[in-house]
Structure formats: C-alpha cells, structure tokens
Design an enzyme around this catalytic site. Structure first.
Site, short mmCIF file in Angstrom:
data_model
loop_
_atom_site.label_atom_id
_atom_site.label_comp_id
_atom_site.label_asym_id
_atom_site.label_seq_id
_atom_site.Cartn_x
_atom_site.Cartn_y
_atom_site.Cartn_z
N THR A 233 -2.07 -0.54 -5.28
CA THR A 233 -0.71 -0.44 -5.78
C THR A 233 -0.21 -1.80 -6.28
OG1 THR A 233 1.57 0.06 -5.16
CG2 THR A 233 0.17 -0.71 -3.39
N SER A 268 6.26 -2.91 2.66
CA SER A 268 6.42 -1.81 3.64
C SER A 268 5.09 -1.69 4.38
CB SER A 268 6.72 -0.48 2.94
OG SER A 268 5.56 -0.01 2.26
N TYR A 270 3.33 0.85 4.47
CA TYR A 270 2.41 1.53 3.53
C TYR A 270 1.79 0.51 2.57
CZ TYR A 270 1.26 3.13 -1.11
OH TYR A 270 0.63 3.28 -2.32
N HIS A 271 2.65 -0.30 1.90
CA HIS A 271 2.10 -1.25 0.92
C HIS A 271 1.14 -2.22 1.61
CE1 HIS A 271 5.66 0.12 -1.53
NE2 HIS A 271 4.79 -0.02 -2.51
N LYS A 274 -2.40 -1.05 1.88
CA LYS A 274 -3.18 -1.23 0.65
C LYS A 274 -3.75 -2.64 0.57
CE LYS A 274 -2.37 2.65 -1.64
NZ LYS A 274 -3.42 3.63 -1.89
P1 NAD Z 1 -0.30 12.41 -2.55
O1 NAD Z 1 0.27 12.23 -1.19
O2 NAD Z 1 0.30 13.43 -3.45
O3 NAD Z 1 -1.88 12.72 -2.44
C1 NAD Z 1 -2.71 12.14 -1.48
C2 NAD Z 1 -3.71 13.20 -1.04
O4 NAD Z 1 -4.61 12.62 -0.09
C3 NAD Z 1 -3.05 14.38 -0.35
O5 NAD Z 1 -3.49 15.60 -0.90
C4 NAD Z 1 -3.46 14.24 1.12
O6 NAD Z 1 -3.58 15.48 1.77
C5 NAD Z 1 -4.79 13.50 0.99
N1 NAD Z 1 -5.13 12.69 2.18
C6 NAD Z 1 -4.37 11.77 2.80
N2 NAD Z 1 -5.03 11.26 3.86
C7 NAD Z 1 -6.24 11.85 3.90
C8 NAD Z 1 -7.36 11.75 4.76
N3 NAD Z 1 -7.37 10.93 5.82
N4 NAD Z 1 -8.46 12.52 4.51
C9 NAD Z 1 -8.48 13.37 3.44
N5 NAD Z 1 -7.43 13.51 2.60
C10 NAD Z 1 -6.32 12.76 2.82
O7 NAD Z 1 -0.29 10.96 -3.24
P2 NAD Z 1 -0.38 10.58 -4.77
O8 NAD Z 1 0.99 10.35 -5.29
O9 NAD Z 1 -1.28 11.52 -5.47
O10 NAD Z 1 -1.08 9.16 -4.66
C11 NAD Z 1 -2.50 9.09 -4.65
C12 NAD Z 1 -2.94 7.66 -4.48
O11 NAD Z 1 -2.40 6.86 -5.53
C13 NAD Z 1 -2.46 7.01 -3.17
O12 NAD Z 1 -3.48 6.21 -2.65
C14 NAD Z 1 -1.29 6.17 -3.61
O13 NAD Z 1 -1.14 5.07 -2.75
C15 NAD Z 1 -1.68 5.76 -5.00
N6 NAD Z 1 -0.51 5.51 -5.85
C16 NAD Z 1 0.40 6.49 -6.11
C17 NAD Z 1 1.50 6.22 -6.92
C18 NAD Z 1 2.56 7.25 -7.23
O14 NAD Z 1 3.57 6.88 -7.86
N7 NAD Z 1 2.38 8.51 -6.85
C19 NAD Z 1 1.66 4.92 -7.47
C20 NAD Z 1 0.71 3.95 -7.17
C21 NAD Z 1 -0.38 4.23 -6.36
N1 USQ Z 2 14.74 3.32 -5.81
C1 USQ Z 2 16.08 3.47 -6.13
N2 USQ Z 2 16.62 4.70 -5.99
C2 USQ Z 2 15.91 5.79 -5.57
C3 USQ Z 2 14.55 5.62 -5.24
C4 USQ Z 2 14.01 4.37 -5.37
O1 USQ Z 2 16.76 2.53 -6.53
O2 USQ Z 2 16.48 6.89 -5.47
C5 USQ Z 2 14.11 1.99 -5.98
C6 USQ Z 2 13.39 1.46 -4.75
O3 USQ Z 2 14.28 0.78 -3.90
C7 USQ Z 2 12.32 0.58 -5.37
C8 USQ Z 2 12.00 1.26 -6.70
O4 USQ Z 2 13.08 2.15 -6.95
O5 USQ Z 2 12.84 -0.67 -5.64
C9 USQ Z 2 10.70 2.06 -6.67
O6 USQ Z 2 10.76 2.97 -5.60
P1 USQ Z 2 9.86 4.30 -5.56
O7 USQ Z 2 10.26 5.10 -4.37
O8 USQ Z 2 9.85 4.97 -6.89
O9 USQ Z 2 8.39 3.66 -5.41
P2 USQ Z 2 7.68 2.95 -4.19
O10 USQ Z 2 8.34 3.17 -2.90
O11 USQ Z 2 7.42 1.53 -4.60
O12 USQ Z 2 6.31 3.73 -4.12
C10 USQ Z 2 5.73 4.44 -5.22
C11 USQ Z 2 4.65 5.33 -4.65
C12 USQ Z 2 3.57 4.48 -3.99
C13 USQ Z 2 3.08 3.44 -4.98
C14 USQ Z 2 4.21 2.62 -5.57
C15 USQ Z 2 3.75 1.74 -6.72
O13 USQ Z 2 5.21 6.24 -3.71
O14 USQ Z 2 2.51 5.31 -3.56
O15 USQ Z 2 2.17 2.59 -4.34
O16 USQ Z 2 5.18 3.52 -6.15
S1 USQ Z 2 4.60 0.19 -6.72
O17 USQ Z 2 6.03 0.43 -6.70
O18 USQ Z 2 4.19 -0.51 -7.91
O19 USQ Z 2 4.19 -0.49 -5.50
#
Ligand code: NAD
Ligand code: USQ
Length: 482
Positions: A233, A268, A270-271, A274
């Site tokens: 991320t 966070s 979560y972050h 990664k």
């Molecule tokens: P998502 O939660 O929709 O999908 C993740 C999938 O992984 C789910 O189907 C879940 O059941 C599965 N999973 C989780 N833990 C598991 C485990 N231990 N074993 C097997 N399966 C498991 O998430 P997403 O939005 O599709 O994101 C996918 C990836 O991309 C993540 O690693 C996330 O960090 C990264 N990412 C997402 C975004 C975004 O904006 N959605 C942005 C940047 C990075």
């Molecule tokens: N935000 C608002 N209002 C909202 C929701 C979010 O102002 O209603 C702000 C947040 O405070 C943050 C920004 O928007 O500053 C982005 O928040 P987000 O919830 O869209 O994204 P984030 O929590 O950063 O996480 C998402 C995905 C995560 C991925 C990440 C990429 O859930 O899996 O890793 O985006 S990044 O942001 O580049 O780290």
C-alpha cells in the site's frame, strides 16, 4: 478469530448466505459456515470447481498428512516444476480472489487465458456479518460466481477455500495447483478495522504477516521459480515532507552514498502490517532468491470491470460503510442518498488513487514481466493524486449535473494523520511497462454516481458516520455500533 466472534459479537447469517452454502454438493460432510474458518486447521478440504458439469461443484477431500511424507510420495524432491500446463497457459494463484480487487483480477486474468485458482477463506464476508455491514451491490456466493463465469465463457477457475495462515492447507494448494505466479490480495485490509480494539489489531497483524510469511515459505519449498506479486500500500510511506520514490531512495550521508529502502511511516496497525510484510519479503528475496513485486497500491475506486459487468452474478462488492468503504466510493454513495459528504478534519489529506480497471491491468503487467530471481521490485500503483477536499468538490459537481443536492460537512477526524501536508509520489514504473490509465473523469463519476443511485435502496445510512477512533482504541473487545 474464534475469540473475536465469541468476545465481541454474535454471528448471524443471512438467509441468502445459508442458501448459497446449502446448494453446494458436499457429500457426507456437514458444512457449516464456521467450518470455512476452521477446516483448514485440522484437515484439508479442497473445493474444486472443475466444470465438467457446471451445475455441480465437485468436492475433493485430502486429509493432511505430515508434509515431508506427502512431498516424498508426490515428487521425491520437495520442489515443484515451475512449468506451464499442457495447454501452454501460465498458472496464477489469486489469494483473496473473493474480495474487491481479487475477484476483478481473477476474472481479468482468466479472460486473458491464464489458468486461475482462487484461494480465499471468505473471512471478508464474515467481517460483514460480525459488524452488521453489507456491500452496496448484492454479491453472489463464490461458488455461484465461478459457476456463472464458466457458463458464460467456458473458462474454469479452480477454488481452494481455506486460510493461508494454516501452512498445511497452503502447502496442499501449492502442490496441487503448481502456480507460476501468486497474486496475494488475501489480507485484512481496512485501517479502521485494525483500530477497533486490541483483538482486531492483533488479528490484522497476525493474519497479514503470518499469511505472507507462509506464502514465502510455500514458494521456497514448493515452487522456487514462482513470482510473488504482493499487494502492498502507498500508506506504507506515510506523508513525508519530501518526494516519495518507488520503493528505494539514494542517500548520501557523511560523504558515503547508498540506495536504501524508502523510509516507512505507516498510519494504522493495518498499514504497519504491510510494512512488516515488505521487510519479510525483501529479506527472503535476498536470503532465498525469491522473485517478488510489491505493488504499493493507492486507494481504489470504481466497481465495474469488463468481466464483472458481464452478468449480475459476477458483480463485484462495493463497500460504503465507515470501516471498509474507501473514500471516493463512500462519497458517491453519500451523494446518492443525500447524506453530506464526510470530509475528515481539514480535508487536505492527499493520497494516490486508481480505478479498479487499472488495478487489474497493473497486476497483469507485473505477472507478464516478472521480477528476476532474488529481486525485490517495488512499484507505486496509482494513477492520480487528490486531496479529500478535491474529491468532495468533484463529486459535488458531478452530483449537481445529475440533479442531486450534494453538501459537505467536516467531521472531527477519527484518525491520527496530517490534514495538510506535502505529497508528491513517483509512479512511473507501471507506465513504463505499458499501463494505460483510466483517469477520474466526469463521465466515470457520472457512471459511479448512477450506479450508487441504482442501488441506493440498499444503503444503511447508519453505517456512514465513522465510529472507530485511533485514539480511543483499547483492550476491551468492542462491538461496533450498528
Ligand atoms: P478485500 O477485503 O475485499 O479482499 C481480501 C480477500 O482476502 C477477502 O476475500 C478475504 O476473505 C481474503 N482473506 C483475508 N485473509 C485471508 C486469509 N488469511 N486466508 C485466505 N484468504 C484471506 O480487500 P481488497 O480491497 O480486495 O484488497 C485486496 C488487497 O489489496 C489487500 O491486501 C489490500 O491491502 C490491498 N489494497 C487495497 C486497496 C483498496 O483500496 N481496496 C488499496 C491498496 C491496497
Ligand atoms: N476519509 C475522509 N472521509 C471519509 C473516509 C476517509 O476524509 O469518509 C479520508 C481518510 O481520513 C484518509 C483518506 O480519506 O485520509 C483515505 O481514506 P480511505 O478510507 O479511503 O483509505 P485508507 O484507510 O487509507 O485505506 C484504503 C484501503 C487500504 C489501502 C489504502 C491505500 O482500505 O486497503 O491500503 O486505501 S493508501 O491510502 O494509499 O494507503
């Protein structure tokens, strides 16, 4: 996970979910939803949709035996050949293939004639049940999704249901599927989820770090040529007051120069998971010669891809709630239901963003151009930068064109993050490989807003305002307010 369920919530399954499980042909196995999470711990169950008869799922049971015994029996060497299959197609394992990015990617790669297997423990669907959330869009069960894809295209996607934190399960899937590439989306990916309470923070880091570590060990043991494409991320870098490079920075210090991993300042638990993953991957590239690409992805928006638009049963999930919804998707739904756009704090928070159609393109490019043995390659995967304020302004303008009255409010920021800051992140490597970006345009916003309007009756407005606070997180298991 069991702790999370028992300590903080009751698990209620919707009738729809029960029906979809009941329709699977499971032979004599009693299959309850909780089995999905626990099956891979004790015995290995493999669900394969091989599609000779698309109306029926075939279930293959393979009781786990000690790995060394089984490896000897199967290969004699413990290492799988990294070869294409008989048809010459390359084999890609999509971990997390039932999720938002993973489902779109699995279909895209299948459409591009890769042999695809989805590995997923369906825990994302369980989070929805735990927290009382639902996707804006109705989503079919994974079995029905795959069956529909087969019926429409004739293409088979294999399915392995299990937890990658269970190494025995993961080893079986590797030995059975023999991937040339693994795309790893399978993590708990919500920052707010990881900040609910101690148990969710621990779950997130355990699930993500151990899952990835297991994938690395599986590649070393069973497929050392296999290319790992790992979803990282942009949030790993935080918001430093200098330009963000793609993975590495060249520094001169006291007259000496070196190229080092770019500093990480995640925001966070979560972050941070990664960041830990990236370190483990980098180390194993050096130590074992693993080939890996870390895709530091920005925030994803959108829902339709060419493949998911083919049929309603292929429709992707679309999260708008305050735990899993990402900001632009949330703003579109908020505009569609007449809820003010929820800008947290001052709204100067700037991030990289990309259309989900570019997520699938980037992953395909990474697979088609694999890293070398021992190379830890980092790509920043986003196409444009916006502040939250910019996004609110764009949605307001697009909403007004559609006759929606859109207001914005400033919500006290539940997170700890800079609200005004410098941000300039490089993102050229995927473009050099051939990425053709879909930029955020008026027409895309129109179609996203129209999509949100189409499903607005399904919106639960109670899920819109944030209820997870970075500062209030404590050890007490919390039930998030419904
Ligand atoms: P998502 O939660 O929709 O999908 C993740 C999938 O992984 C789910 O189907 C879940 O059941 C599965 N999973 C989780 N833990 C598991 C485990 N231990 N074993 C097997 N399966 C498991 O998430 P997403 O939005 O599709 O994101 C996918 C990836 O991309 C993540 O690693 C996330 O960090 C990264 N990412 C997402 C975004 C975004 O904006 N959605 C942005 C940047 C990075
Ligand atoms: N935000 C608002 N209002 C909202 C929701 C979010 O102002 O209603 C702000 C947040 O405070 C943050 C920004 O928007 O500053 C982005 O928040 P987000 O919830 O869209 O994204 P984030 O929590 O950063 O996480 C998402 C995905 C995560 C991925 C990440 C990429 O859930 O899996 O890793 O985006 S990044 O942001 O580049 O780290």
């Amino acid at each position: 996970m069991a702790h999370l369920l028992s300590a903080s919530c009751s698990l209620k399954l919707s009738p729809r979910e029960k029906i979809s499980f009941k329709h699977c042909n499971l032979g004599s196995t009693k299959f309850t939803p909780s089995f999905t999470l626990q099956c891979s711990k004790s015995s290995f169950k493999r669900f394969v949709h091989q599609g000779k008869n698309p109306q029926r799922l075939n279930l293959v049971h393979a009781t786990a035996v000690p790995l060394n015994q089984e490896m000897k029996a199967q290969s004699g060497t413990g290492s799988l050949e990294n070869t294409e299959n008989a048809s010459g197609r390359r084999r890609v394992m999509v971990i997390g293939g039932d999720g938002y990015c993973g489902w779109a990617t699995a279909l895209h790669l299948s459409n591009k004639n890769y042999d695809v297997a989805i590995v997923d423990n369906l825990v994302r669907r369980l989070f929805d049940h735990q927290l009382g959330l639902d996707s804006l869009t109705p989503i079919a069960s994974i079995h029905n999704r795959i069956r529909r894809w087969k019926a429409l295209t004739g293409k088979t996607i294999e399915l392995f249901i299990g937890d990658i934190c269970d190494f025995e399960f993961l080893a079986e899937t590797f030995k059975s599927f023999k991937p040339n590439a693994v795309v790893h989306f399978g993590e708990q990916r919500s920052a707010p989820y990881s900040m609910i309470d101690r148990s969710r923070a621990v779950f997130t880091q355990h699930n993500n770090v151990i899952g990835t570590l297991n994938v690395l060990f599986a590649i070393k043991e069973f497929g050392e040529e296999c290319h790992l494409v790992k979803l990282g991320t942009m949030g790993e870098y935080g918001t430093p007051n200098i330009d963000i490079e793609e993975g590495y920075i060249t520094v001169t210090h006291n007259g000496r120069t070196d190229t080092l991993p770019y500093p990480k300042q995640a925001g966070s638990f979560y972050h941070l998971s990664k960041v830990h993953d990236s370190h483990n991957i980098a180390f194993t590239c050096k130590a074992w010669g693993i080939r890996a690409t870390d895709l530091n992805q920005g925030v994803v928006y959108g829902v339709r891809t060419d493949e998911t638009a083919l049929h309603e049963e292929l429709c992707n999930r679309f999260d708008y709630d305050a735990v899993f919804g990402t900001v632009l998707n949330r703003f579109c739904v908020q505009a569609a239901v007449g809820h003010p756009l929820t800008v947290y704090g001052k709204g100067g928070q700037t991030r990289g963003y990309l259309d989900i159609r570019d997520t699938v393109q980037c992953v395909e490019l990474a697979i088609a151009n694999p890293a070398h043995r021992g190379e830890f390659r980092v790509f920043n995967q986003f196409t444009e930068q916006f502040s939250v304020r910019d996004l609110a302004a764009l949605v307001t303008k697009a909403g007004e064109k559609l006759g929606l009255k859109v207001e914005t409010i400033s919500v006290p920021n539940p997170r700890v993050e800079a609200e005004e800051h410098y941000y300039n992140a490089k993102h050229t490597k995927l473009i050099e490989l051939g990425l053709k970006p879909h930029f955020l345009s008026d027409s895309l916003l129109d179609s996203l807003l129209n999509f949100a309007v189409q499903y607005r009756d399904r919106v639960d407005t109670k899920q819109i305002m944030p209820s997870v606070s970075w500062k209030r997180i404590g050890v007490k298991p919390l039930t998030v307010k419904a």
